[in-house]
Enzyme design. Structure first.
Site, PDB file in Angstrom:
ATOM      1  N   ALA A  58      -5.133  52.795  79.616  1.00 54.97           N
ATOM      2  CA  ALA A  58      -5.984  51.671  78.839  1.00 54.97           C
ATOM      3  C   ALA A  58      -5.212  51.404  77.523  1.00 54.97           C
ATOM      4  O   ALA A  58      -5.175  52.691  76.832  1.00 54.97           O
ATOM      5  CB  ALA A  58      -7.077  51.948  78.687  1.00 54.97           C
ATOM      6  N   ASP A  59      -4.929  50.361  77.082  1.00 52.53           N
ATOM      7  CA  ASP A  59      -4.443  50.285  75.797  1.00 52.53           C
ATOM      8  C   ASP A  59      -5.678  49.533  74.759  1.00 52.53           C
ATOM      9  O   ASP A  59      -6.731  49.686  75.421  1.00 52.53           O
ATOM     10  CB  ASP A  59      -3.368  49.285  75.633  1.00 52.53           C
ATOM     11  CG  ASP A  59      -3.660  47.819  75.993  1.00 52.53           C
ATOM     12  OD1 ASP A  59      -4.760  47.277  76.180  1.00 52.53           O
ATOM     13  OD2 ASP A  59      -2.531  47.026  76.420  1.00 52.53           O
ATOM     14  N   SER A  60      -5.567  49.365  73.719  1.00 54.45           N
ATOM     15  CA  SER A  60      -6.561  49.010  72.726  1.00 54.45           C
ATOM     16  C   SER A  60      -7.209  47.877  73.336  1.00 54.45           C
ATOM     17  O   SER A  60      -8.817  47.467  73.406  1.00 54.45           O
ATOM     18  CB  SER A  60      -6.241  48.949  71.409  1.00 54.45           C
ATOM     19  OG  SER A  60      -5.288  47.772  71.204  1.00 54.45           O
ATOM     20  N   ASP A 103      -7.539  46.787  76.460  1.00 53.17           N
ATOM     21  CA  ASP A 103      -8.133  47.227  77.773  1.00 53.17           C
ATOM     22  C   ASP A 103      -9.570  47.830  77.298  1.00 53.17           C
ATOM     23  O   ASP A 103     -10.705  47.601  77.808  1.00 53.17           O
ATOM     24  CB  ASP A 103      -7.344  48.212  78.501  1.00 53.17           C
ATOM     25  CG  ASP A 103      -6.235  47.506  79.377  1.00 53.17           C
ATOM     26  OD1 ASP A 103      -6.450  46.474  79.923  1.00 53.17           O
ATOM     27  OD2 ASP A 103      -5.008  48.244  79.162  1.00 53.17           O
TER      28      ASP A 103
END
Length: 107
Positions: free
Chosen positions: A60-62, A64
């Protein structure tokens, strides 16, 4: 030559590991958070997710993470303030915050 010294010998034996994890959040809450995370990140059902899983490790990125929080808000009928959302890094963090918010909501 020993010169009056005694030699010590140590044998290393494997010991059974005793690990107890104490979670403030109920298992049902953690499981529900895992489902939401899997859905939001479109992860395979066979991908193992536990309370200790970090969003970063799950890919997960920010953005997500924001979507995960929004999905949790919808699933549990709560509102997560931005400062609380930024402190969530693991499934367990999310589950504990959700239970806290739900108990405050019902009080």
């Amino acid at each position: 030559m020993n010169q009056g010294r005694s030699t010590l010998s140590f044998t290393m034996r494997p010991m059974p590991a005793c690990l107890q994890i104490c979670c403030a959040a109920k298992k049902e809450t953690v499981d529900k958070v895992c489902e939401v995370v899997k859905r939001q990140l479109a992860l395979d059902n066979d991908k193992p997710i536990t309370g200790e899983s970090t969003f970063l490790d799950l890919g997960a990125d920010s953005l997500d993470t924001v979507e995960i929080v929004m999905g949790l808000e919808e699933e549990f009928g709560i509102t997560v303030e931005e400062d609380n959302a930024q402190s969530i890094t693991t499934v367990q963090d999310a589950a504990e915050l959700i239970e806290k918010l739900c108990s405050e909501k019902s009080a």
